[in-house]
Design an enzyme around this catalytic site. Structure first.
Site, PDB file in Angstrom:
ATOM      1  N   GLU A 174     -10.888   6.239   2.997  1.00  0.00           N
ATOM      2  CA  GLU A 174     -10.486   6.943   4.003  1.00  0.00           C
ATOM      3  C   GLU A 174      -9.355   7.957   3.996  1.00  0.00           C
ATOM      4  O   GLU A 174      -7.577   7.761   3.892  1.00  0.00           O
ATOM      5  CB  GLU A 174      -8.584   5.565   4.133  1.00  0.00           C
ATOM      6  CG  GLU A 174      -9.969   3.945   4.590  1.00  0.00           C
ATOM      7  CD  GLU A 174      -8.334   2.516   4.634  1.00  0.00           C
ATOM      8  OE1 GLU A 174      -7.093   3.023   4.481  1.00  0.00           O
ATOM      9  OE2 GLU A 174      -8.414   1.856   5.065  1.00  0.00           O
ATOM     10  N   GLU A 293     -14.895  -2.367   4.969  1.00  0.00           N
ATOM     11  CA  GLU A 293     -13.349  -3.192   4.767  1.00  0.00           C
ATOM     12  C   GLU A 293     -13.024  -4.089   6.598  1.00  0.00           C
ATOM     13  O   GLU A 293     -13.213  -3.372   7.606  1.00  0.00           O
ATOM     14  CB  GLU A 293     -12.393  -2.700   4.792  1.00  0.00           C
ATOM     15  CG  GLU A 293     -12.273  -1.977   3.733  1.00  0.00           C
ATOM     16  CD  GLU A 293     -10.879  -1.655   3.323  1.00  0.00           C
ATOM     17  OE1 GLU A 293      -9.881  -1.179   3.926  1.00  0.00           O
ATOM     18  OE2 GLU A 293     -10.419  -0.486   2.098  1.00  0.00           O
TER      19      GLU A 293
END
Length: 505
Positions: A174, A293
């Site tokens: 991320e 995710e």
């Protein structure tokens, strides 16, 4: 009037062979996922290395082939050297991502041992937040090089003669997120990921690399981030990552079950960005996706903020401990259907996470037992019966209205043909909360097949939860499907997850 959906399946109309890694999961050094989760040396069911046998058995029940590790946000301030060697010499560190204390008592060697006992490979994540190319190479050498070099010999001195041989590596986590330690602009990350990837493949050409996409569809830089990062990494990376979580904070269950449509749209937009870069570069290579995710997550967010801000630097604080209900299980099933229908491009996916932290498996604190959350069961069904070829379903379903997604289908479905076992499995969710739907499926290309079983997950209360003491939501076997003249007719109760299996007589 009776509501009816129609679907046609043909063994020749194939999306792709499903990569088993689509049933992956994720363990981060966060909350009670590791300590007081998989690892609890003083527990009565702990093995010789301190890992809980009961938790390991539940993980094995899910049939997970790969686990992403050790983060997550945690990895962007992770010093891998702290997690190897004699335990007594490992330092305790402050984890900035979750304001917790990391003891490093579970490190690379211990986790690799545990993952192997659970039947899973490791998808290793690299710290490209506070570290960079050289540290990535050092870790790769430690894990994968046979010996005769500084870091491979260090591994051998720690008692691990054979290389770990980790195949899949994440180039950070991320990195577009301002919350990330060492957050990068798209130019900074694109260049760093490109050069790290090139160097790593010089050291070990056999590995596969996952480059960071946008943290979620709502990021202000999406999908420009994808285009820019792939401009740098298209020929070096093998997968582009996607992350997404969904919740029902508003309490609108009808619209909540339409959020799988958002997941499907997200995948399609990312595919479009990948294919744009492919065309721009005149490349013959197809970029595949790692949805590493995904889950429902919203129940615990307020409590998490209170804990990390007012009581920081605890070891294994109870963070992100969502207790899932029945409607969460339905959305989990719907998201699995989306992944199966995109099996031509989604090759890796990780349910985030695995134990205690937004997880299908929970353990009681202070040495208590372990139990299955509601979302455990759709994942288990898909992992168990969703191996083989994803078929192209031609589905016509009645619609119902939602508050934010407009008119959506009552029924969402995917189908998997296991050509080795000669079995066909239909996964179907009736997300109409009020009415039953009859699903009539044409399987005339599967001659000589018969109904094997029909499993359902259903409950009259959408908010029903499981606990150690009482498993309210669990699958039951029903007699609601019949096969006649090449058509399977199945009764799908309102708000239900269905697994319909047919096979050779």
């Amino acid at each position: 009037m009776k509501r009816e959906a129609k679907m046609t399946l043909d063994r020749e109309f194939q999306i792709a062979r499903i990569d088993p890694r689509i049933y992956g999961s994720f363990v981060e050094h966060l909350g009670r996922a590791v300590y007081d989760g998989i690892y609890q040396p003083d527990h009565e069911l702990a093995d010789e290395m301190g890992f809980r046998r009961d938790v390991t058995e539940l993980v094995r029940e899910l049939g997970i082939p790969i686990i992403r590790y050790p983060g997550g946000n945690f990895v962007s301030n992770f010093y891998w050297e702290d997690s190897v060697g004699p335990k007594a010499q490992r330092p305790r560190r402050l984890d900035l991502a979750w304001k917790s204390l990391e003891t490093n008592q579970v490190g690379l060697h211990e986790f690799q041992h545990w993952a192997g006992s659970a039947g899973a490979d490791i998808m290793m994540a690299l710290n490209l937040g506070t570290r960079g190319i050289q540290d990535a190479l050092n870790l790769l050498e430690y894990c994968n090089h046979p010996g005769g070099t500084k870091y491979s010999d260090l591994r051998i001195s720690h008692g691990q003669k054979e290389p770990y041989g980790f195949k899949t590596w994440c180039l950070g986590n991320e990195m577009d997120g301002p919350w990330q330690i060492g957050h990068k602009t798209m130019e900074e990350y694109g260049r760093l990921a490109e050069e790290t990837a090139k160097a790593m493949k010089l050291l070990d050409p056999s590995i596969e690399l996952v480059v960071c996409g946008s943290s979620h569809q709502g990021m202000p830089t999406f999908p420009i981030w994808e285009e820019h990062v792939l401009d740098h990494t298209y020929e070096e990376a093998d997968y582009l990552s996607l992350h997404s979580y969904y919740g029902n904070a508003s309490g609108d269950s009808n619209d909540f079950l339409a959020k799988s449509n958002d997941m499907d749209e997200f995948i399609r937009m990312v595919i479009a960005a990948c294919d744009y870069v492919k065309a721009k570069k005149r490349s013959r290579k197809t970029m595949y996706l790692s949805f590493d995710e995904w889950n429902v997550w919203y129940h615990s967010k307020v409590a998490d903020e209170e804990l990390t801000e007012k009581h920081p630097w605890q070891q294994a604080p109870p963070l992100l401990e969502d207790i899932y209900n029945f409607e969460d299980a339905l959305l989990t099933g719907l998201m699995l259907i989306v992944l199966l229908r995109n099996a031509d491009r989604v090759k890796v996916a990780c349910l985030a996470q695995l134990i205690n932290v937004i997880a299908p498996i929970m353990t009681e604190r202070n040495g208590g037992g372990a139990w299955r959350q509601t979302i455990f069961y759709p994942f288990m069904h898909a992992s168990r019966y969703g191996r083989g070829i994803s078929l192209m379903p031609v589905l016509h379903s009645p619609l119902h209205e939602t508050s934010k997604h407009g008119a959506v289908t009552d029924v969402e479905a995917a189908a998997v043909y296991n050509d080795e076992q000669e079995e066909l499995t239909i996964f179907a969710v009736n997300r109409n909360l009020e009415e039953e739907v009859t699903l009539r499926t044409d399987i005339r290309s599967f001659e000589g097949y018969k109904i094997k079983e029909h499993w359902v997950l259903e409950h009259e209360d959408l908010k029903a939860e499981n606990s150690l003491e009482c498993e309210k939501v669990r699958p039951i076997r029903v007699n609601r499907s019949r096969l006649e003249d090449g058509y399977v007719e199945s009764g799908l109760r309102a708000a239900s997850w269905n697994v319909i299996r047919v096979g050779k007589e």
